[in-house]
Design a protein around this motif. Structure first.
Motif, PDB file in Angstrom:
ATOM      1  N   ARG A 146       0.811  -1.212   0.000  1.00 18.89           N
ATOM      2  CA  ARG A 146       0.000   0.000   0.000  1.00 18.89           C
ATOM      3  C   ARG A 146       0.846   1.265   0.000  1.00 18.89           C
ATOM      4  N   LYS A 147       2.124   1.129  -0.067  1.00 20.11           N
ATOM      5  CA  LYS A 147       3.025   2.268   0.065  1.00 20.11           C
ATOM      6  C   LYS A 147       2.908   3.190  -1.152  1.00 20.11           C
ATOM      7  N   THR A 148       2.691   4.459  -0.885  1.00 15.29           N
ATOM      8  CA  THR A 148       2.617   5.449  -1.958  1.00 15.29           C
ATOM      9  C   THR A 148       3.975   6.132  -2.105  1.00 15.29           C
TER      10      THR A 148
END
Length: 72
Positions: A56-58
């Motif tokens: 989920r890392k942006t």
């Protein structure tokens, strides 16, 4: 762990490092070895924090992590 370390000012971090270094019972500068221990603990805490969030890392989160890592 990360929030605790983030809230320390320089004097408090030095005092914690001195305490940890003294507890390690190493020959040499207790504050130096305590600071090494704190940096390693902080680095490890960041790895644990981000391990479950990789999918989920942006881009913004990655940049925030890299900035925090550079400043530690």
């Amino acid at each position: 762990m990360l929030s605790f370390l983030a809230e320390l000012d320089d004097g408090e971090r030095d005092a914690v490092a001195e305490l940890i270094g003294g507890t390690l019972d190493v020959i040499g500068d207790a504050r130096y070895y305590g600071n090494l221990w704190l940096r390693d603990a902080e680095f490890t805490a960041w790895h644990v924090e981000l391990a479950g969030r990789r999918a989920r890392k942006t881009a913004e989160e990655r940049e925030r992590f890299l900035e925090a890592w550079r400043s530690s």
